[in-house]
Design a protein around this motif. Structure first.
Motif, PDB file in Angstrom:
ATOM      1  N   ILE A  38       2.544   0.102  -8.481  1.00 43.42           N
ATOM      2  CA  ILE A  38       3.832   0.386  -7.843  1.00 43.42           C
ATOM      3  C   ILE A  38       3.608   1.089  -6.502  1.00 43.42           C
ATOM      4  O   ILE A  38       4.185   0.709  -5.477  1.00 43.42           O
ATOM      5  CB  ILE A  38       4.739   1.233  -8.764  1.00 43.42           C
ATOM      6  CG1 ILE A  38       5.161   0.413  -9.990  1.00 43.42           C
ATOM      7  CG2 ILE A  38       5.956   1.750  -8.002  1.00 43.42           C
ATOM      8  CD1 ILE A  38       5.808   1.237 -11.095  1.00 43.42           C
ATOM      9  N   LEU A  39       2.758   2.106  -6.484  1.00 43.84           N
ATOM     10  CA  LEU A  39       2.469   2.817  -5.233  1.00 43.84           C
ATOM     11  C   LEU A  39       1.852   1.878  -4.200  1.00 43.84           C
ATOM     12  O   LEU A  39       2.222   1.901  -3.026  1.00 43.84           O
ATOM     13  CB  LEU A  39       1.552   4.009  -5.498  1.00 43.84           C
ATOM     14  CG  LEU A  39       2.176   5.141  -6.317  1.00 43.84           C
ATOM     15  CD1 LEU A  39       1.119   6.141  -6.738  1.00 43.84           C
ATOM     16  CD2 LEU A  39       3.290   5.821  -5.552  1.00 43.84           C
ATOM     17  N   LYS A  43       3.420   0.680  -0.372  1.00 41.51           N
ATOM     18  CA  LYS A  43       2.704   1.317   0.740  1.00 41.51           C
ATOM     19  C   LYS A  43       3.141   0.827   2.119  1.00 41.51           C
ATOM     20  O   LYS A  43       3.056   1.573   3.086  1.00 41.51           O
ATOM     21  CB  LYS A  43       1.191   1.196   0.570  1.00 41.51           C
ATOM     22  CG  LYS A  43       0.584  -0.128   0.901  1.00 41.51           C
ATOM     23  CD  LYS A  43      -0.929  -0.060   0.707  1.00 41.51           C
ATOM     24  CE  LYS A  43      -1.602  -1.336   1.103  1.00 41.51           C
ATOM     25  NZ  LYS A  43      -3.045  -1.237   0.978  1.00 41.51           N
ATOM     26  N   SER A  44       3.640  -0.389   2.223  1.00 40.83           N
ATOM     27  CA  SER A  44       3.970  -0.898   3.557  1.00 40.83           C
ATOM     28  C   SER A  44       5.466  -0.867   3.867  1.00 40.83           C
ATOM     29  O   SER A  44       5.844  -0.857   5.036  1.00 40.83           O
ATOM     30  CB  SER A  44       3.447  -2.320   3.719  1.00 40.83           C
ATOM     31  OG  SER A  44       3.991  -3.151   2.713  1.00 40.83           O
ATOM     32  N   GLY A  75       7.347  13.564  -7.262  1.00 39.21           N
ATOM     33  CA  GLY A  75       7.459  13.656  -5.812  1.00 39.21           C
ATOM     34  C   GLY A  75       6.669  12.611  -5.044  1.00 39.21           C
ATOM     35  O   GLY A  75       6.374  12.801  -3.867  1.00 39.21           O
ATOM     36  N   LEU A  76       6.339  11.491  -5.689  1.00 37.38           N
ATOM     37  CA  LEU A  76       5.542  10.450  -5.026  1.00 37.38           C
ATOM     38  C   LEU A  76       6.392   9.356  -4.403  1.00 37.38           C
ATOM     39  O   LEU A  76       5.950   8.689  -3.464  1.00 37.38           O
ATOM     40  CB  LEU A  76       4.550   9.832  -6.017  1.00 37.38           C
ATOM     41  CG  LEU A  76       3.562  10.813  -6.637  1.00 37.38           C
ATOM     42  CD1 LEU A  76       2.688  10.103  -7.656  1.00 37.38           C
ATOM     43  CD2 LEU A  76       2.725  11.486  -5.578  1.00 37.38           C
ATOM     44  N   ILE A  77       7.596   9.155  -4.932  1.00 44.52           N
ATOM     45  CA  ILE A  77       8.495   8.149  -4.359  1.00 44.52           C
ATOM     46  C   ILE A  77       9.886   8.726  -4.173  1.00 44.52           C
ATOM     47  O   ILE A  77      10.283   9.684  -4.844  1.00 44.52           O
ATOM     48  CB  ILE A  77       8.577   6.860  -5.221  1.00 44.52           C
ATOM     49  CG1 ILE A  77       9.175   7.138  -6.598  1.00 44.52           C
ATOM     50  CG2 ILE A  77       7.224   6.182  -5.324  1.00 44.52           C
ATOM     51  CD1 ILE A  77       9.489   5.879  -7.399  1.00 44.52           C
ATOM     52  N   TYR A  91      13.364   1.993  -3.213  1.00 47.48           N
ATOM     53  CA  TYR A  91      12.299   2.957  -3.451  1.00 47.48           C
ATOM     54  C   TYR A  91      11.338   2.929  -2.278  1.00 47.48           C
ATOM     55  O   TYR A  91      11.049   1.875  -1.713  1.00 47.48           O
ATOM     56  CB  TYR A  91      11.552   2.608  -4.746  1.00 47.48           C
ATOM     57  CG  TYR A  91      12.419   2.741  -5.968  1.00 47.48           C
ATOM     58  CD1 TYR A  91      12.516   3.955  -6.635  1.00 47.48           C
ATOM     59  CD2 TYR A  91      13.153   1.667  -6.439  1.00 47.48           C
ATOM     60  CE1 TYR A  91      13.324   4.089  -7.756  1.00 47.48           C
ATOM     61  CE2 TYR A  91      13.964   1.792  -7.567  1.00 47.48           C
ATOM     62  CZ  TYR A  91      14.040   3.002  -8.209  1.00 47.48           C
ATOM     63  OH  TYR A  91      14.842   3.135  -9.309  1.00 47.48           O
ATOM     64  N   SER A  92      10.849   4.106  -1.923  1.00 46.42           N
ATOM     65  CA  SER A  92       9.861   4.224  -0.846  1.00 46.42           C
ATOM     66  C   SER A  92       8.925   5.382  -1.187  1.00 46.42           C
ATOM     67  O   SER A  92       9.230   6.215  -2.039  1.00 46.42           O
ATOM     68  CB  SER A  92      10.545   4.479   0.493  1.00 46.42           C
ATOM     69  OG  SER A  92      11.294   5.685   0.443  1.00 46.42           O
ATOM     70  N   LEU A  93       7.798   5.423  -0.497  1.00 51.69           N
ATOM     71  CA  LEU A  93       6.838   6.505  -0.701  1.00 51.69           C
ATOM     72  C   LEU A  93       7.285   7.771   0.017  1.00 51.69           C
ATOM     73  O   LEU A  93       7.813   7.708   1.122  1.00 51.69           O
ATOM     74  CB  LEU A  93       5.462   6.114  -0.171  1.00 51.69           C
ATOM     75  CG  LEU A  93       4.740   4.976  -0.882  1.00 51.69           C
ATOM     76  CD1 LEU A  93       3.420   4.681  -0.181  1.00 51.69           C
ATOM     77  CD2 LEU A  93       4.491   5.307  -2.337  1.00 51.69           C
TER      78      LEU A  93
END
Length: 119
Positions: A38-39, A43-44, A75-77, A91-93
């Motif tokens: 997922i991460l 990423k882009s 707290g990663l996304i 969803y975003s990073l």
């Protein structure tokens, strides 16, 4: 060594195992079958729930929702809900999530070098 519970490490474990804590924390944050992927997929660019679900293929809706919630809690996304009908969620990073991308990229390179080759 103290076990990790749903609330993380106890303070005594952190003090006693300081050199081990960093890797254990990272492993705890990334534990879950789909979190790395997922991460990597985020990423882009930001992605909608349906894009992530389609990309992962055979993940159940419940599993995906659980993984996304845990990544958000850690707290990663970021999860952004648009006030539309039907609701749209992207969803975003976060900056913390972006810090993990070099590690995930190294994992990708390792897998390419040492994984099974398909001709």
């Amino acid at each position: 060594m103290s076990r990790i519970c749903k609330d993380g490490f106890d303070k005594e474990c952190i003090k006693e195992q300081r050199e081990f804590y960093g890797i254990a924390y990272t492993q705890n944050v990334l534990s879950g079958r789909w979190k790395y992927v997922i991460l990597w997929f985020l990423k882009s660019t930001e992605r909608r729930y349906s894009e992530i679900k389609t990309f992962l293929g055979d993940i159940s809706q419940g599993s995906l929702t659980k993984q996304l919630r845990e990544l958000e809690t850690d707290g990663l996304i970021n999860r952004k809900v648009f006030p539309e009908v039907p609701p749209r969620v992207e969803y975003s990073l976060t900056s913390k999530g972006k810090e993990l991308i070099p590690i995930i990229d190294l994992m990708e390179e390792f897998g390419k070098r040492h994984g099974e080759q398909v001709d």
